[in-house]
Design a protein around this motif. Structure first.
Motif, mmCIF file in Angstrom:
data_model
loop_
_atom_site.group_PDB
_atom_site.id
_atom_site.type_symbol
_atom_site.label_atom_id
_atom_site.label_comp_id
_atom_site.label_asym_id
_atom_site.label_seq_id
_atom_site.Cartn_x
_atom_site.Cartn_y
_atom_site.Cartn_z
ATOM 1 N N LEU A 69 21.056 20.194 25.930
ATOM 2 C CA LEU A 69 21.734 18.850 26.374
ATOM 3 C C LEU A 69 22.211 17.729 26.725
ATOM 4 N N GLY A 70 22.122 16.702 25.828
ATOM 5 C CA GLY A 70 21.853 15.499 26.659
ATOM 6 C C GLY A 70 23.054 14.179 25.520
ATOM 7 N N LEU A 71 23.402 13.426 26.550
ATOM 8 C CA LEU A 71 24.568 12.475 26.109
ATOM 9 C C LEU A 71 23.221 10.660 25.580
ATOM 10 N N LEU A 72 24.113 10.472 24.639
ATOM 11 C CA LEU A 72 23.590 9.088 24.351
ATOM 12 C C LEU A 72 24.796 8.362 25.348
ATOM 13 N N TYR A 126 24.960 17.986 31.754
ATOM 14 C CA TYR A 126 24.610 17.595 30.823
ATOM 15 C C TYR A 126 22.646 17.749 31.605
ATOM 16 N N ARG A 127 21.865 17.473 30.543
ATOM 17 C CA ARG A 127 20.293 17.256 31.583
ATOM 18 C C ARG A 127 19.697 16.235 30.869
ATOM 19 N N ALA A 128 20.016 15.731 30.041
ATOM 20 C CA ALA A 128 19.073 14.055 29.675
ATOM 21 C C ALA A 128 19.992 13.450 29.317
ATOM 22 N N LEU A 129 19.722 11.694 29.221
ATOM 23 C CA LEU A 129 20.353 10.873 28.413
ATOM 24 C C LEU A 129 19.249 9.989 27.822
ATOM 25 N N GLU A 130 20.107 9.909 26.489
ATOM 26 C CA GLU A 130 19.298 8.742 25.440
ATOM 27 C C GLU A 130 19.665 7.293 25.482
ATOM 28 N N VAL A 131 19.377 6.803 26.988
ATOM 29 C CA VAL A 131 19.766 6.081 27.136
ATOM 30 C C VAL A 131 19.885 4.614 26.582
ATOM 31 N N VAL A 154 15.150 11.270 30.999
ATOM 32 C CA VAL A 154 15.869 10.246 29.326
ATOM 33 C C VAL A 154 14.583 11.287 28.940
ATOM 34 N N SER A 155 15.594 11.284 27.607
ATOM 35 C CA SER A 155 15.326 11.557 26.477
ATOM 36 C C SER A 155 14.629 10.355 25.414
ATOM 37 N N ALA A 156 15.370 9.700 25.236
ATOM 38 C CA ALA A 156 14.440 8.511 24.389
ATOM 39 C C ALA A 156 14.869 7.151 25.237
ATOM 40 N N VAL A 157 14.709 6.307 24.214
ATOM 41 C CA VAL A 157 15.170 4.962 24.583
ATOM 42 C C VAL A 157 15.780 4.431 23.311
ATOM 43 N N ASP A 181 12.115 22.496 20.757
ATOM 44 C CA ASP A 181 12.737 22.151 22.453
ATOM 45 C C ASP A 181 12.741 21.192 23.128
ATOM 46 N N GLY A 182 13.150 19.931 22.006
ATOM 47 C CA GLY A 182 13.453 18.578 22.360
ATOM 48 C C GLY A 182 15.151 18.998 22.606
ATOM 49 N N VAL A 183 15.340 17.710 23.021
ATOM 50 C CA VAL A 183 17.173 17.382 23.621
ATOM 51 C C VAL A 183 18.592 17.358 22.140
ATOM 52 N N VAL A 184 18.889 18.179 22.571
ATOM 53 C CA VAL A 184 20.442 17.850 22.098
ATOM 54 C C VAL A 184 21.648 16.524 21.967
ATOM 55 N N SER A 185 21.348 15.636 21.403
ATOM 56 C CA SER A 185 21.586 14.400 22.256
ATOM 57 C C SER A 185 23.336 14.488 21.754
ATOM 58 N N VAL A 186 23.871 14.291 22.434
ATOM 59 C CA VAL A 186 25.527 13.852 22.045
ATOM 60 C C VAL A 186 25.548 12.444 22.344
ATOM 61 N N GLU A 187 26.144 11.935 20.065
ATOM 62 C CA GLU A 187 26.464 10.526 19.997
ATOM 63 C C GLU A 187 27.669 10.238 19.466
#
Length: 305
Positions: free
Chosen positions: A3-6, A27-32, A72-75, A269-275
């Motif tokens: 689980l990530g977040l933007l 949370y385990r990831a950030l979409e920065v 970091v899941s994505a820029v 198996d990637g990130v689900v990023s809360v927007e």
């Protein structure tokens, strides 16, 4: 899945502050977010200064992520890559290239953006324009082991009449994106209000999904009966349709159990990023963080280890 977040929902806070809170709240990831820091555009977050980003800055971000058990899941730089003003378009492309450079330095394989649209041209003319101007950006990314992931948001607010202004909004266009070397940042919320089954769309295109955004949508059928699917026309307000609005996952009509089950079935198996674009849980940092807490509670039980 993780689980990530933007980070764009907290534009006034530092990346260190966002990371500290996210790591402590499930949370385990950030979409920065990496928009340029432009005066007067306070709704856009600049958590990476990609214009002045080098090895030292990348090392600092990696250390910050390690400190809070994050990745970091994505820029993230969601902008109009087909803007009608060619000067603005080239500025956008130049900033996108800097985002790609930053992703390479961070060892992050994904940069999120939009296709966009030149609203002075027809859709067909835009498709031909995209086929000319986007492949060099795809190639620039590939040379740096980075792939561009396109969110399927209609971006109707960019169009003066509220029609789709990001040519990635429907599954009809996703094969065309693939032909250009572009990948999907899949967001089911947009599909729901467009009348598209998000699970059927996902199942047909799961092999193109490299990143997932989690946003919900609340639809008011009675208001749709008044305005129609294209939304309010008289006294129209930008980004307000009159019959639907985005919500925190779990507070709208997206069936997250079905969506996440389909992702599991596809082997994602990637990130689900809360927007976070929920107007109810917006207005200040405390309310935004409460919305993110609600999202974590709604999604975490479905994601698995």
């Amino acid at each position: 899945m993780r689980l990530g977040l933007l980070t764009a929902c907290l534009p006034g806070e530092s990346l260190a502050d966002v990371a500290g809170w996210a790591g402590a709240h499930g949370y385990r990831a950030l979409e920065v977010a990496a928009w340029p820091d432009v005066p007067g555009r306070d709704w856009e977050a600049s958590h990476l200064d990609v214009a002045a980003f080098g090895e030292a800055e990348a090392a600092g971000v990696r250390a910050l992520m390690d400190e809070h058990d994050l990745e970091v899941s994505a820029v993230a730089y969601y902008e109009n890559n087909l803007h009608a003003d060619e000067r603005v378009r080239e500025q956008t492309h130049e900033h996108l290239r800097r985002c790609i450079d930053a992703a390479q330095l961070l060892g992050v394989g994904l940069v999120g953006t939009f296709v966009g649209r030149d609203v002075t041209r027809t859709v067909t003319e835009n498709l031909r324009l995209a086929e000319k101007v986007l492949p060099p950006l795809v190639d620039y990314a590939a040379e740096r082991d980075v792939r561009l992931v396109i969110e399927n948001c209609p971006m109707e607010g960019w169009h003066p009449d509220g029609y789709p202004a990001n040519l990635a909004y429907s599954p009809e266009l996703w094969g065309w994106l693939a032909d250009l070397g572009l990948w999907l940042n899949y967001d089911p919320s947009h599909l729901v209000w467009l009348g598209i089954d998000p699970v059927a769309a996902l199942e047909a295109h799961a092999d193109r999904v490299l990143h997932v955004q989690a946003k919900d949508v609340e639809v008011d059928p009675a208001a749709r009966d008044r305005y129609g699917v294209f939304g309010r026309v008289i006294d129209r307000r930008e980004w307000v349709s009159g019959w639907w609005r985005y919500r925190i996952p779990g507070l709208g009509q997206v069936d997250w159990q079905r969506v996440i089950a389909a992702l599991h079935q596809a082997g994602y198996d990637g990130v689900v990023s809360v927007e976070h674009e929920d107007p109810v849980w917006s207005g200040d940092g405390e309310r935004v963080r409460h919305g993110l807490t609600l999202a974590e509670r709604a999604l975490a039980p479905h994601l698995g280890a």
